[in-house]
Scaffold this motif. Structure first.
Motif, short mmCIF file in Angstrom:
data_model
loop_
_atom_site.label_atom_id
_atom_site.label_comp_id
_atom_site.label_asym_id
_atom_site.label_seq_id
_atom_site.Cartn_x
_atom_site.Cartn_y
_atom_site.Cartn_z
N LEU A 139 61.82 56.43 134.38
CA LEU A 139 61.12 57.60 134.92
C LEU A 139 59.93 57.98 134.06
O LEU A 139 58.82 58.21 134.58
CB LEU A 139 62.09 58.78 135.04
CG LEU A 139 61.48 60.09 135.52
CD1 LEU A 139 61.12 59.98 136.99
CD2 LEU A 139 62.42 61.24 135.27
N LEU A 140 60.13 58.04 132.74
CA LEU A 140 59.01 58.38 131.85
C LEU A 140 57.90 57.32 131.92
O LEU A 140 56.72 57.65 131.89
CB LEU A 140 59.50 58.54 130.42
CG LEU A 140 60.26 59.82 130.12
CD1 LEU A 140 60.72 59.83 128.66
CD2 LEU A 140 59.42 61.04 130.41
N PHE A 141 58.29 56.05 132.01
CA PHE A 141 57.30 54.98 132.13
C PHE A 141 56.45 55.18 133.38
O PHE A 141 55.21 55.07 133.33
CB PHE A 141 57.99 53.62 132.17
CG PHE A 141 57.09 52.51 132.62
CD1 PHE A 141 56.11 52.01 131.79
CD2 PHE A 141 57.20 51.98 133.90
CE1 PHE A 141 55.27 51.00 132.21
CE2 PHE A 141 56.36 50.98 134.34
CZ PHE A 141 55.39 50.48 133.49
N LEU A 142 57.09 55.48 134.50
CA LEU A 142 56.35 55.67 135.75
C LEU A 142 55.42 56.88 135.68
O LEU A 142 54.29 56.83 136.18
CB LEU A 142 57.32 55.81 136.92
CG LEU A 142 58.10 54.53 137.28
CD1 LEU A 142 59.13 54.83 138.36
CD2 LEU A 142 57.16 53.43 137.71
N VAL A 143 55.88 57.96 135.05
CA VAL A 143 55.06 59.17 134.92
C VAL A 143 53.82 58.88 134.07
O VAL A 143 52.69 59.20 134.46
CB VAL A 143 55.88 60.34 134.34
CG1 VAL A 143 54.97 61.48 133.91
CG2 VAL A 143 56.90 60.82 135.34
#
Length: 161
Positions: A139-143
């Motif tokens: 999730l953090l990577f995508l954000v």
């Protein structure tokens, strides 16, 4: 913004400022046209006596001339500010967007490595802590990847304006 466009914009601003300054100096040093006409009539007709203006009237006229020159200089300075500062402002905003996009890309890269290391955890049960950690990193990577890409897209659009 490339160097050629920035150079052209700054060159235009510098030329505009120089022309404005020259015209302001010419206006300030030019003789009063109404005063020149009265001097010519006095020379052509020596019998007509023209009253000499008093020193107070001369000072008042000089003050009005200075006030007019100041007003014109302020108007021209505003135009100078727009013509010089607008390209600099645009360039600095594009640069800022590119720098922040780079930092977001670095964070996304680090998080992407973490997701890659934990890729086997996606096959584990949904309740395990390793799976939670992998999904959190994903999730953090995508954000951060979204922030990075959107920052570069905005910089590209702003540069083309």
């Amino acid at each position: 913004m490339d160097r050629v466009r920035l150079g052209r914009a700054l060159g235009y601003g510098a030329r505009h400022a120089t022309k404005t300054l020259i015209s302001a100096v010419d206006a300030a040093t030019a003789p009063n046209p109404s005063g020149a006409a009265s001097q010519q009539t006095a020379r052509s007709n020596p019998e007509a006596t023209t009253p000499r203006p008093s020193p107070i009237a001369q000072a008042a006229q000089a003050y009005r001339n200075v006030a007019e020159v100041q007003k014109v200089a302020k108007t021209q300075a505003r135009g100078l500010g727009r013509s010089v500062l607008t390209p600099v402002k645009r360039f600095s905003s594009v640069l800022w967007l590119e720098v922040t996009g780079t930092f977001f890309a670095l964070f996304a890269l680090v998080l992407g490595q973490s997701v890659w290391r934990l890729r086997d955890s996606f096959k584990a049960s949904a309740g395990s802590s390793e799976a939670h950690k992998a999904y959190f990193y994903l999730l953090l990577f995508l954000v951060f990847a979204y922030f990075s890409i959107s920052s570069f897209v905005r910089a590209n659009r702003r540069q083309k304006r």
